[in-house]
Design a protein around this motif. Structure first.
Motif, PDB file in Angstrom:
ATOM      1  N   GLY A   1      -2.847   3.401  -2.802  1.00 17.96           N
ATOM      2  CA  GLY A   1      -2.765   2.480  -3.575  1.00 17.96           C
ATOM      3  C   GLY A   1      -2.663   1.262  -2.917  1.00 17.96           C
ATOM      4  O   GLY A   1      -2.717   0.946  -2.173  1.00 17.96           O
ATOM      5  N   GLU A   2      -2.655   0.285  -4.351  1.00 17.90           N
ATOM      6  CA  GLU A   2      -2.988  -1.578  -3.926  1.00 17.90           C
ATOM      7  C   GLU A   2      -2.143  -2.147  -5.083  1.00 17.90           C
ATOM      8  O   GLU A   2      -2.753  -2.453  -5.943  1.00 17.90           O
ATOM      9  N   ILE A   3      -1.212  -3.112  -5.073  1.00 19.08           N
ATOM     10  CA  ILE A   3      -0.936  -4.447  -5.259  1.00 19.08           C
ATOM     11  C   ILE A   3      -0.542  -5.809  -4.585  1.00 19.08           C
ATOM     12  O   ILE A   3      -0.768  -5.379  -3.692  1.00 19.08           O
ATOM     13  N   LYS A   4      -1.884  -5.825  -5.089  1.00 19.68           N
ATOM     14  CA  LYS A   4      -2.677  -7.649  -4.782  1.00 19.68           C
ATOM     15  C   LYS A   4      -1.374  -8.475  -4.823  1.00 19.68           C
ATOM     16  O   LYS A   4      -0.178  -8.296  -5.148  1.00 19.68           O
ATOM     17  N   PRO A   5      -1.751  -9.790  -3.837  1.00 24.89           N
ATOM     18  CA  PRO A   5      -0.520 -10.616  -4.128  1.00 24.89           C
ATOM     19  C   PRO A   5      -0.903 -11.285  -5.301  1.00 24.89           C
ATOM     20  O   PRO A   5      -1.809 -11.688  -6.310  1.00 24.89           O
ATOM     21  N   GLY A   6       0.483 -11.965  -5.841  1.00 25.00           N
ATOM     22  CA  GLY A   6       0.810 -12.582  -7.371  1.00 25.00           C
ATOM     23  C   GLY A   6       0.881 -11.266  -8.317  1.00 25.00           C
ATOM     24  O   GLY A   6       0.779 -11.374  -9.655  1.00 25.00           O
ATOM     25  N   GLU A   7       0.782  -9.390  -7.682  1.00 17.05           N
ATOM     26  CA  GLU A   7       0.878  -8.785  -8.951  1.00 17.05           C
ATOM     27  C   GLU A   7       2.145  -7.633  -8.684  1.00 17.05           C
ATOM     28  O   GLU A   7       2.474  -8.148  -7.766  1.00 17.05           O
ATOM     29  N   PHE A   8       2.282  -6.821  -9.759  1.00 12.79           N
ATOM     30  CA  PHE A   8       3.444  -6.081  -8.947  1.00 12.79           C
ATOM     31  C   PHE A   8       2.691  -4.201 -10.037  1.00 12.79           C
ATOM     32  O   PHE A   8       1.494  -4.280 -10.607  1.00 12.79           O
ATOM     33  N   GLN A   9       3.487  -3.618  -9.855  1.00  9.47           N
ATOM     34  CA  GLN A   9       2.899  -1.954 -10.801  1.00  9.47           C
ATOM     35  C   GLN A   9       4.645  -1.687 -10.599  1.00  9.47           C
ATOM     36  O   GLN A   9       5.833  -1.313  -9.771  1.00  9.47           O
ATOM     37  N   GLN A  10       4.533  -0.969 -11.500  1.00 11.95           N
ATOM     38  CA  GLN A  10       5.401   0.217 -12.397  1.00 11.95           C
ATOM     39  C   GLN A  10       5.009   1.337 -11.338  1.00 11.95           C
ATOM     40  O   GLN A  10       4.366   2.300 -11.970  1.00 11.95           O
ATOM     41  N   PHE A  11       5.891   2.612 -11.232  1.00 11.69           N
ATOM     42  CA  PHE A  11       6.551   3.940 -10.538  1.00 11.69           C
ATOM     43  C   PHE A  11       7.182   4.737 -11.491  1.00 11.69           C
ATOM     44  O   PHE A  11       8.279   4.513 -10.783  1.00 11.69           O
ATOM     45  N   PRO A  12       7.154   5.275 -12.924  1.00 12.80           N
ATOM     46  CA  PRO A  12       8.129   6.092 -13.348  1.00 12.80           C
ATOM     47  C   PRO A  12       8.618   7.527 -12.586  1.00 12.80           C
ATOM     48  O   PRO A  12       7.832   7.634 -12.493  1.00 12.80           O
ATOM     49  N   VAL A  13       9.572   7.848 -12.754  1.00 11.07           N
ATOM     50  CA  VAL A  13      10.483   9.055 -12.831  1.00 11.07           C
ATOM     51  C   VAL A  13      11.399   9.793 -14.273  1.00 11.07           C
ATOM     52  O   VAL A  13      11.702   8.815 -13.897  1.00 11.07           O
TER      53      VAL A  13
ATOM     54  N   TYR B   1       3.161  -2.817   3.744  1.00 11.27           N
ATOM     55  CA  TYR B   1       2.283  -3.698   3.180  1.00 11.27           C
ATOM     56  C   TYR B   1       0.832  -3.250   4.075  1.00 11.27           C
ATOM     57  O   TYR B   1       1.760  -2.423   5.494  1.00 11.27           O
ATOM     58  N   ASP B   2      -0.295  -4.060   3.731  1.00 14.04           N
ATOM     59  CA  ASP B   2      -1.334  -3.211   4.518  1.00 14.04           C
ATOM     60  C   ASP B   2      -1.399  -4.135   5.402  1.00 14.04           C
ATOM     61  O   ASP B   2      -2.037  -4.023   7.032  1.00 14.04           O
ATOM     62  N   SER B   3      -0.348  -5.106   6.466  1.00 15.68           N
ATOM     63  CA  SER B   3      -0.522  -5.896   7.552  1.00 15.68           C
ATOM     64  C   SER B   3       1.190  -4.685   8.084  1.00 15.68           C
ATOM     65  O   SER B   3       1.190  -5.389   9.331  1.00 15.68           O
ATOM     66  N   ASP B   4       0.811  -3.677   8.170  1.00 17.58           N
ATOM     67  CA  ASP B   4       1.955  -3.159   8.693  1.00 17.58           C
ATOM     68  C   ASP B   4       4.026  -3.755   8.516  1.00 17.58           C
ATOM     69  O   ASP B   4       3.907  -2.943   9.260  1.00 17.58           O
ATOM     70  N   GLU B   5       3.894  -4.506   7.334  1.00 14.66           N
ATOM     71  CA  GLU B   5       4.915  -4.863   7.485  1.00 14.66           C
ATOM     72  C   GLU B   5       5.908  -3.991   6.243  1.00 14.66           C
ATOM     73  O   GLU B   5       5.191  -3.443   6.168  1.00 14.66           O
ATOM     74  N   VAL B   6       6.881  -3.726   7.636  1.00 14.26           N
ATOM     75  CA  VAL B   6       7.542  -2.587   5.828  1.00 14.26           C
ATOM     76  C   VAL B   6       9.042  -3.821   5.752  1.00 14.26           C
ATOM     77  O   VAL B   6       9.967  -4.133   6.439  1.00 14.26           O
ATOM     78  N   VAL B   7       9.143  -3.953   4.524  1.00 15.25           N
ATOM     79  CA  VAL B   7      10.518  -4.071   3.989  1.00 15.25           C
ATOM     80  C   VAL B   7      12.030  -3.412   3.388  1.00 15.25           C
ATOM     81  O   VAL B   7      11.926  -2.451   2.300  1.00 15.25           O
ATOM     82  N   ARG B   8      12.685  -2.950   3.991  1.00 12.81           N
ATOM     83  CA  ARG B   8      13.440  -2.370   3.652  1.00 12.81           C
ATOM     84  C   ARG B   8      14.746  -2.971   2.505  1.00 12.81           C
ATOM     85  O   ARG B   8      15.180  -3.170   2.823  1.00 12.81           O
TER      86      ARG B   8
ATOM     87  N   GLU C   1       0.949  -1.461   0.228  1.00 12.20           N
ATOM     88  CA  GLU C   1       0.195  -0.375  -0.009  1.00 12.20           C
ATOM     89  C   GLU C   1       0.933   1.023  -0.162  1.00 12.20           C
ATOM     90  O   GLU C   1       0.425   2.434  -0.037  1.00 12.20           O
ATOM     91  N   LYS C   2       2.144   1.132  -0.663  1.00 18.95           N
ATOM     92  CA  LYS C   2       3.314   1.859   0.054  1.00 18.95           C
ATOM     93  C   LYS C   2       4.308   1.952   0.121  1.00 18.95           C
ATOM     94  O   LYS C   2       4.639   1.262  -0.461  1.00 18.95           O
ATOM     95  N   LEU C   3       5.378   2.731  -1.319  1.00 21.33           N
ATOM     96  CA  LEU C   3       6.337   2.630  -1.180  1.00 21.33           C
ATOM     97  C   LEU C   3       7.160   3.769  -1.515  1.00 21.33           C
ATOM     98  O   LEU C   3       6.623   5.044  -1.769  1.00 21.33           O
ATOM     99  N   GLU C   4       7.792   4.174  -0.467  1.00 21.70           N
ATOM    100  CA  GLU C   4       9.200   5.030  -0.359  1.00 21.70           C
ATOM    101  C   GLU C   4      10.594   4.969  -1.501  1.00 21.70           C
ATOM    102  O   GLU C   4      11.257   3.833  -0.874  1.00 21.70           O
ATOM    103  N   VAL C   5      11.043   5.698  -2.056  1.00 21.41           N
ATOM    104  CA  VAL C   5      12.592   5.551  -2.231  1.00 21.41           C
ATOM    105  C   VAL C   5      12.896   6.865  -2.133  1.00 21.41           C
ATOM    106  O   VAL C   5      12.703   7.674  -2.563  1.00 21.41           O
ATOM    107  N   HIS C   6      14.208   6.784  -1.574  1.00 20.17           N
ATOM    108  CA  HIS C   6      15.120   8.019  -1.213  1.00 20.17           C
ATOM    109  C   HIS C   6      15.893   7.636  -2.391  1.00 20.17           C
ATOM    110  O   HIS C   6      16.749   7.221  -2.794  1.00 20.17           O
ATOM    111  N   LEU C   7      16.343   9.122  -2.839  1.00 23.88           N
ATOM    112  CA  LEU C   7      17.314   9.304  -4.327  1.00 23.88           C
ATOM    113  C   LEU C   7      18.729   9.684  -3.537  1.00 23.88           C
ATOM    114  O   LEU C   7      18.683  10.184  -2.209  1.00 23.88           O
ATOM    115  N   PRO C   8      19.521   9.680  -4.417  1.00 23.67           N
ATOM    116  CA  PRO C   8      21.062   9.209  -3.628  1.00 23.67           C
ATOM    117  C   PRO C   8      21.374  10.938  -3.458  1.00 23.67           C
ATOM    118  O   PRO C   8      21.172  12.130  -3.720  1.00 23.67           O
TER     119      PRO C   8
END
Length: 243
Positions: A118-130, A150-157, A63-70
């Motif tokens: 937004g939402e990326i469901k199991p078995g799916e992917f999303q592209q974020f253009p920049v 994830y909407d389960s509050d899990e954060v993958v770093r 449900e969330k994506l953060e991208v840190h620029l160098p």
């Protein structure tokens, strides 16, 4: 005999299919991480990259994506393209050392881009253009550390920086490789260009030598053929005279 051959072929086909399936199953999880596409861009240029985010969970949605620029190589411009269903927030920070772009001084740069809603469901992917630019010329890569929530509050770093020659880390950060301009490297005076010229010259010489040899052999063949015909004619005449 033919039946045995058919059975053996079928067995090999089944074993091969099972082996390939096993390889794909083993390779799947390792390749499923946040990445950047394309993986390479030109130093000093501009590029549109896609941050590709797969959902690795069977029971939760991203449900969330953060991208840190160098921050060690700040970019003068970073503009996200709207993604349907997602809200985007761009965070800027002041630079310790201003950047120069197209004759203008830039005192702040984008440090983080966040997509939510937004939402990326199991078995799916999303592209974020920049759209990124101007890319630096004093480094061969840019590392974008990303956080996937994830909407389960899990954060993958996804923040581990891959090291050359080492195994890929468990949660690697997306890396954009930067290559020098091909036109600059392939100039007339460059070693690469000189090597290509020498190779082409050698190939041309070899082709010319082969062509000359072929012509010589062809002429020799014609001469020998003519001589053979002449000898045959003379022999025939002598035979008639002898009779």
């Amino acid at each position: 005999m033919e039946k045995n051959q058919v059975r053996s072929a079928r067995r090999f086909a089944v074993v091969g299919a099972v082996a390939v399936s096993g390889v794909l199953l083993c390779a799947g999880p390792a390749a499923a991480h946040v990445s950047v596409d394309p993986e390479e861009a030109e130093q000093g240029g501009y590029a549109v990259v896609n941050f590709k985010v797969p959902n690795e969970r069977d029971d939760a949605s991203t449900e969330k994506l953060e991208v840190h620029l160098p921050t060690d190589h700040p970019l003068a411009s970073a503009m996200p393209q709207p993604v349907p269903g997602w809200k985007v927030e761009v965070t800027k920070e002041k630079l310790d050392k201003p950047l120069e772009s197209h004759g203008e001084k830039i005192t702040e740069a984008v440090s983080k881009i966040t997509w939510t809603g937004g939402e990326i469901k199991p078995g799916e992917f999303q592209q974020f253009p920049v759209s990124l630019g101007q890319l630096p010329e004093d480094t061969d890569e840019l590392v974008f550390k990303a956080l996937q929530t994830y909407d389960s509050d899990e954060v993958v770093r996804w923040i581990e920086e891959p090291e050359e020659g080492a195994e890929e880390p468990e949660t690697p950060a997306p890396v954009l490789k930067l290559a020098a301009d091909d036109a600059a490297e392939g100039g007339a005076g460059s070693p690469a260009k000189a090597g290509e010229t020498e190779a082409a010259s050698a190939e041309s010489s070899a082709d010319g030598g082969a062509d000359t040899a072929a012509r010589v052999l062809g002429v020799a063949g014609i001469v020998l053929g003519a001589a053979g015909v002449g000898f045959g004619v003379l022999a025939g005449r002598r035979g008639r005279v002898g009779q």
